[in-house]
Design a protein around this motif. Structure first.
Motif, short mmCIF file in Angstrom:
data_model
loop_
_atom_site.label_atom_id
_atom_site.label_comp_id
_atom_site.label_asym_id
_atom_site.label_seq_id
_atom_site.Cartn_x
_atom_site.Cartn_y
_atom_site.Cartn_z
N VAL A 96 3.77 -4.49 -12.63
CA VAL A 96 4.20 -5.50 -11.66
C VAL A 96 5.71 -5.49 -11.48
CG1 VAL A 96 4.26 -7.97 -11.15
CG2 VAL A 96 2.18 -6.94 -12.03
N THR A 107 0.84 -1.19 0.00
CA THR A 107 0.00 0.00 0.00
C THR A 107 0.88 1.25 0.00
OG1 THR A 107 -0.14 0.22 2.40
CG2 THR A 107 -1.79 -1.21 1.33
N LEU A 140 6.64 -2.58 -9.21
CA LEU A 140 6.26 -2.88 -7.82
C LEU A 140 7.23 -3.87 -7.20
CD1 LEU A 140 2.41 -3.25 -8.30
CD2 LEU A 140 3.58 -1.40 -7.11
N SER A 180 -1.12 6.88 -4.38
CA SER A 180 -2.24 5.96 -4.62
C SER A 180 -3.10 5.87 -3.37
CB SER A 180 -1.72 4.55 -4.94
OG SER A 180 -0.94 4.54 -6.09
N MET A 183 3.26 6.24 -6.98
CA MET A 183 2.94 5.08 -6.17
C MET A 183 2.47 5.50 -4.78
SD MET A 183 6.11 2.65 -7.29
CE MET A 183 5.54 0.99 -6.98
N ASN A 236 -4.02 0.01 -2.17
CA ASN A 236 -2.92 -0.72 -2.79
C ASN A 236 -2.31 0.08 -3.92
OD1 ASN A 236 -3.15 -3.00 -1.17
ND2 ASN A 236 -4.63 -3.96 -2.53
N VAL A 237 -0.98 0.04 -4.00
CA VAL A 237 -0.27 0.75 -5.06
C VAL A 237 -0.56 0.07 -6.38
CG1 VAL A 237 2.02 1.30 -5.95
CG2 VAL A 237 1.55 1.53 -3.50
N ARG A 238 -0.86 0.87 -7.36
CA ARG A 238 -1.11 0.34 -8.70
C ARG A 238 0.07 0.69 -9.58
NH1 ARG A 238 -6.83 2.13 -7.75
NH2 ARG A 238 -7.83 0.19 -7.19
N GLY A 239 0.37 -0.20 -10.49
CA GLY A 239 1.47 0.06 -11.41
C GLY A 239 1.90 -1.22 -12.09
#
Length: 95
Positions: free
Chosen positions: A46, A3, A49, A38, A35, A41-44
């Motif tokens: 993979v 997160t 991340l 956000s 990030m 949960n962090v989106r991006g």
């Protein structure tokens, strides 16, 4: 996976800024900024991340998911359910 709050808390525990985390992970500072901004949960991507999570792991940060016990030793911080919900500035009508 991680997160935004965990990322900010991890940096605080390590005493590093966004630039340092970006260098550790081999990604750009604007990516770290996106990030960390956000919600939840962090989106991006993979791969990106994964780079951040691995960099934090190498630095000694253990990311703990919901309802997962910590298997490591050492000091740390874990967010638990609270009886009091903090009021965020935007919830008070502030800009």
């Amino acid at each position: 996976m991680i997160t935004a709050g965990q990322m900010r808390a991890a940096r605080a525990l390590l005493g590093i800024d966004q630039k340092t985390l970006a260098e550790m992970a081999g990604i750009s500072v604007p990516t770290i900024q996106r990030m960390e901004s956000s919600k939840g949960n962090v989106r991006g991507v993979v791969d990106t991340l994964t780079k951040v999570v691995e960099a934090l792991d190498r630095a000694g940060i253990e990311l703990i998911g919901d309802n997962v016990p910590s298997m490591a030793t050492g000091r740390g911080v874990r967010l638990k359910e609270s009886e009091i919900k903090p009021t965020l500035p935007d919830e008070q009508g502030e800009q």
